[in-house]
Design an enzyme around this catalytic site. Sequence first.
Site: not given
Ligand code: UD1
Length: 452
Positions: A7, A13, A77, A99, A135, A329, A362, A382, A419
């Site tokens: 998370a 975006r 990740t 998350g 991926g 309320r 009221y 009140n 009244a």
């Molecule tokens: C990742 C997967 C991809 C998969 C996709 C599914 C990898 C390299 N790729 O890609 O294969 O199809 O999810 O949605 O794992 N996050 C962190 N710290 C980081 C990077 C990411 O906490 O340093 C969290 C992001 O907040 C997010 C999640 O990990 O919630 C996925 O990261 P994101 O960069 O969106 O991965 P994708 O490129 O979508």
Amino acid sequence: MNIVILAAGAGKRMRSALPKVLHPLAGRPLLSHVIDTARALAPTRIVIVVGHGAEAVQKAVAAPDVQFAVQAEQLGTGHAVQQALPLLDPAQPTLVLYGDVPLTRSSTLKRLIDSAVEGRYGLLTVTLDDPHGYGRIVRDTAGYVVRIVEQKDATPEQLRIAEVNTGIVVAPTAQLAMWLGSLRNDNAQGEFYLTDVVEHAIEAGFDIVTAQPDEVWETLGVNSKAQLAELERIHQRNIAESLLQAGVTLADPARLDVRGALVCGQDVSIDIDCIFEGSVTLADDVTIGAHCVLRDATIGAGTRIEPYTYIDGATVGAHVVLGPYARLRPGTVLSDEVHIGNFVEVKNAVLGVGSKANHLTYIGDSDVGSGVNVGAGTITCNYDGANKHRTVIEDNVFIGSDTQLVAPVRVGRGATIAAGTTVWKDVPDGVLVMNEKTQTSNHGYVRPVKKK
Ligand code: UD1
Ligand code: MG
């Protein structure tokens, strides 16, 4: 089992100051939904990797069974999971969740976990009509997974693969720690990919097993407000379906929003565009008209709620009639057979059996007995500008229209208020009370006429 929830991402975006995982789905942060799913699996540890807005995220979801690991820089990740390692039990497998992927069912995760027992590495994969951005799962001719290749690193041939990585994995923890340590970031995004661990696992002789969710939406993530809105509708449709299955009548399952827990008895009927927040219980035979909002409320059997009624923090008895356009309320307790009509506001007040306030009134900070009739335009005053005071209206009192009751004040049992009376002194039982007023008739009166 350990569960790691990633998370740390910024969620650019979303175009919001709020960290992405705190955006609400059904009234609660995305991350809270994921934590609930994690809890349903009864893990020994839950570790959340936070980064962007770390403090706000920790504050929002803090709980005794949740630990946090900080990923100061988002380097991928794989790097994110690495930050959680010191908090994990190496003797137990680790499940990685996201998350921002809020709708995964625990039954799907259970299936993944069960397939990834001893010596196996489990991936949750899904086949998509449009796999763009994900991926891809690369398999050999025998069908075994050999690697995951990211969209940005894939060959044109690999891009045609429709089976994608959801990101959710189960791995043996001690080995995972080693594999993460040998990840490299020489890829298109310059990140340490969790997905690259698959190749290390294969080298180490681990079988890669895959499981699939029952529904594709279980694996959908939120990156934009459009995706958030889409998941909200999917989630609401699922809730509506389970209400229908439980026998609730919904005028339109697409026009209902439940942001919390809604419990319904038998033969409950809900018209369009109603919103339920927090914890709401509707007993048997309750009917709710269009455009009502109910938050943290208990509604008794056979009660009828007419359109545009707003209820917050109230307990309502059986066979009550509310609205249209009523407002209850916090602290309102209505006994059986009470009637609260249009443009009547009740706050922190208890009304006894069969009492009625049908129009423009009221009632605040009051104890109203049973069989009381409150006329149109009655106001309990009140608040003296500094403190709130209570109004006590005993059983069978009749209050004429346009009465003000200046608290603290008590109206005795069976009294009648004429009244237009301002009541600022206690009223004895059984009397008729009125203010001295005169009525005159001016026979020569001529109405003003508009100047030309
Ligand atoms: C990742 C997967 C991809 C998969 C996709 C599914 C990898 C390299 N790729 O890609 O294969 O199809 O999810 O949605 O794992 N996050 C962190 N710290 C980081 C990077 C990411 O906490 O340093 C969290 C992001 O907040 C997010 C999640 O990990 O919630 C996925 O990261 P994101 O960069 O969106 O991965 P994708 O490129 O979508
Ligand atoms: Mg990415």
